[in-house]
Design a protein around this motif. Structure first.
Motif, PDB file in Angstrom:
ATOM      1  N   TYR A 188       0.721  -5.893  11.188  1.00 32.16           N
ATOM      2  CA  TYR A 188      -0.698  -5.557  11.338  1.00 32.16           C
ATOM      3  C   TYR A 188      -1.131  -4.575  10.247  1.00 32.16           C
ATOM      4  O   TYR A 188      -2.216  -4.666   9.694  1.00 32.16           O
ATOM      5  N   LYS A 189      -0.223  -3.637   9.947  1.00 30.30           N
ATOM      6  CA  LYS A 189      -0.544  -2.640   8.905  1.00 30.30           C
ATOM      7  C   LYS A 189      -0.628  -3.314   7.526  1.00 30.30           C
ATOM      8  O   LYS A 189      -1.521  -3.049   6.749  1.00 30.30           O
ATOM      9  N   ARG A 190       0.348  -4.236   7.271  1.00 31.06           N
ATOM     10  CA  ARG A 190       0.441  -4.851   5.941  1.00 31.06           C
ATOM     11  C   ARG A 190      -0.621  -5.914   5.712  1.00 31.06           C
ATOM     12  O   ARG A 190      -1.314  -5.916   4.720  1.00 31.06           O
ATOM     13  N   ASN A 191      -0.715  -6.830   6.661  1.00 34.72           N
ATOM     14  CA  ASN A 191      -1.577  -7.988   6.442  1.00 34.72           C
ATOM     15  C   ASN A 191      -2.013  -8.564   7.796  1.00 34.72           C
ATOM     16  O   ASN A 191      -1.456  -9.560   8.268  1.00 34.72           O
ATOM     17  N   PRO A 192      -3.010  -7.945   8.423  1.00 29.53           N
ATOM     18  CA  PRO A 192      -3.397  -8.354   9.781  1.00 29.53           C
ATOM     19  C   PRO A 192      -3.747  -9.835   9.877  1.00 29.53           C
ATOM     20  O   PRO A 192      -3.452 -10.477  10.893  1.00 29.53           O
ATOM     21  N   ASP A 193      -4.341 -10.392   8.789  1.00 28.41           N
ATOM     22  CA  ASP A 193      -4.757 -11.798   8.881  1.00 28.41           C
ATOM     23  C   ASP A 193      -3.580 -12.743   9.065  1.00 28.41           C
ATOM     24  O   ASP A 193      -3.718 -13.824   9.627  1.00 28.41           O
ATOM     25  N   LYS A 194      -2.408 -12.321   8.590  1.00 23.11           N
ATOM     26  CA  LYS A 194      -1.227 -13.181   8.755  1.00 23.11           C
ATOM     27  C   LYS A 194      -0.903 -13.358  10.237  1.00 23.11           C
ATOM     28  O   LYS A 194      -0.458 -14.429  10.666  1.00 23.11           O
ATOM     29  N   LEU A 195      -1.163 -12.312  11.016  1.00 21.20           N
ATOM     30  CA  LEU A 195      -0.883 -12.399  12.449  1.00 21.20           C
ATOM     31  C   LEU A 195      -1.799 -13.404  13.140  1.00 21.20           C
ATOM     32  O   LEU A 195      -1.494 -13.895  14.231  1.00 21.20           O
TER      33      LEU A 195
END
Ligand SMILES: Cc1cc2nc3c(=O)[nH]c(=O)nc-3n(C[C@H](O)[C@H](O)[C@H](O)COP(=O)(O)OP(=O)(O)OC[C@H]3O[C@@H](n4cnc5c(N)ncnc54)[C@H](O)[C@@H]3O)c2cc1C
Length: 275
Positions: free
Chosen positions: A142-149
Motif C-alpha cells: 500500500y505504501k509503495r504502490n496502492p494501485d497494484k493492490l
C-alpha cells in the motif's frame, strides 16, 4: 428571495458539517443544504414512531484524530459520548465458545497479549501467524504502490499470502463484515489496507467507542449548533437539483424544498448564491 453566501455546502453528513464548521470559524458565511428532514447523512438518527433509527456510523475508533478535533470545536469531548471497548468477541456458528481478542495496546495490553496467545481452540498459533505476511505485505504494498493492490480482492490477496482457512473464516471474514459490511471477495485489497494504513502511526490508541445515543443528537446537532452560532445556516428538506456553472466555476445551485415539486432558481454572481 435570493440570498448569498461565501459557500454553499451540499449535504449535512460529517464531511459537509465539518467543511461548514471550518469555514464558519474563519468567518466565512456558509449555508448547508440537506435533502433529508434530519441532518447527519450516514451519521443521522431519528425517531420513527417511538423507535430510534440509526443510519450508519455507530462505532468510533480510538485512532481517529479529526473527528475528536471537530467535536472539540463544538464543545464535545469524545469521552463524554462513547463507551470504550477494549476487546472484541468472535462468535463462531456451530461452536460453543467465543474467541475474545484484546485490541488495545495501551488501554488493555494484557488482554491483547492473552488474545494473541490464547483462543487456540478456534484459531491455532499457526493460523494467527499466517496473517503476518498478509498484513506486512499489504501495508508495504500500500505504501509503495496502492494501485497494484487493486488487482486483488481481499480474499485473493489473503490466498496469495497463504492465510490459513481458519484465519480467513474466523478473523478476516468477521473483520471484513464488521468494518466494510462486505465479504472479502467483494472488494479490493487496496480499499482494505487503505483504511487501516493511515491509522498505523496512531494504532497504539486503538479501541472501539460505542456511541451512547443517536448520532444526530450526539454528533451532528452540536456541530450544526456551532455553525449557527458562527452565523452559518443549516437547512433540512432542501434538495439541490442542479449546480450553476459559469466559466467552469460553480457559482450557485437550484434546489427544491420538501413538499414542493418545482425547483427554485437561483441567481449567480462572484459569490455563491441560493434562493
Ligand atoms: C451502515 C453503515 C455503518 C457505518 N459505520 C461506521 C462506523 O461504525 N464507524 C465509522 O467510522 N464509519 C462508519 N460508517 C461510515 C460513515 O458513516 C461515513 O463514512 C460518513 O458518515 C460519511 O459522511 P459523508 O459526509 O462523507 O457522507 P454522508 O453522510 O452520506 O452525507 C452526504 C449527505 O448529503 C446529502 N445529500 C446528497 N445529495 C444531496 C442533494 N442533492 N441535496 C442536498 N443534500 C444531499 C445526503 O442526504 C447526506 O446527508 C458507516 C456507514 C454505513 C453506511
Amino acid at each position: 428571495m435570493m440570498q448569498r453566501s461565501d459557500a454553499i455546502i451540499i449535504g449535512s453528513g460529517l464531511s459537509g458539517l465539518t467543511a461548514a464548521l471550518e469555514l464558519s470559524e474563519k468567518e466565512k458565511s456558509v449555508i448547508v443544504l440537506e435533502k433529508e428532514k434530519v441532518i447527519g447523512g450516514r451519521t443521522s438518527s431519528w425517531d420513527e414512531d417511538g423507535m430510534l433509527v440509526e443510519s450508519g456510523f455507530h462505532r468510533h475508533i480510538g485512532f481517529y484524530k479529526e473527528l475528536p478535533r471537530i467535536l472539540k470545536k463544538a464543545g464535545i469531548s469524545i469521552n463524554q459520548i462513547v463507551q470504550w471497548e477494549e476487546q472484541v468477541d468472535v462468535r463462531v456458528k456451530g461452536k460453543k465458545d467465543t474467541a475474545v481478542f484484546g485490541i488495545s495496546p495501551i488501554f488493555g495490553p494484557f488482554e491483547m497479549v492473552r488474545g494473541l496467545i490464547g483462543n487456540n481452540h478456534i484459531v491455532s498459533m499457526r493460523d494467527k501467524l499466517s496473517l503476518v505476511p498478509f498484513f506486512l505485505k499489504g501495508f508495504l504494498e500500500y505504501k509503495r504502490n496502492p494501485d497494484k493492490l487493486d488487482q486483488y480482492s481481499v480474499k485473493e490477496f489473503a490466498e496469495k499470502h497463504h492465510v490459513s482457512e481458519n484465519a480467513l473464516h474466523y478473523l478476516i471474514i468477521p473483520l471484513s463484515a464488521g468494518v466494510f459490511f462486505l465479504p472479502p471477495e467483494r472488494y479490493s485489497a487496496k480499499v482494505f489496507f487503505g483504511l487501516f494504513y493511515p491509522a498505523l502511526p496512531r494504532f497504539y490508541r486503538m479501541r472501539i467507542g460505542a456511541y451512547l445515543g443517536g448520532m444526530t443528537e450526539l454528533l451532528a446537532n452540536p456541530i450544526a449548533t456551532r455553525i449557527e452560532q458562527n452565523k452559518g445556516k443549516v437547512r433540512t428538506g432542501t434538495k439541490v437539483k442542479r449546480l450553476i456553472v459559469e466559466s467552469s466555476q460553480v457559482t450557485g445551485c437550484y434546489f427544491s424544498k420538501w413538499g414542493r415539486n418545482k425547483s427554485k432558481s437561483c441567481y449567480t454572481s462572484s459569490r455563491f448564491s441560493w434562493c
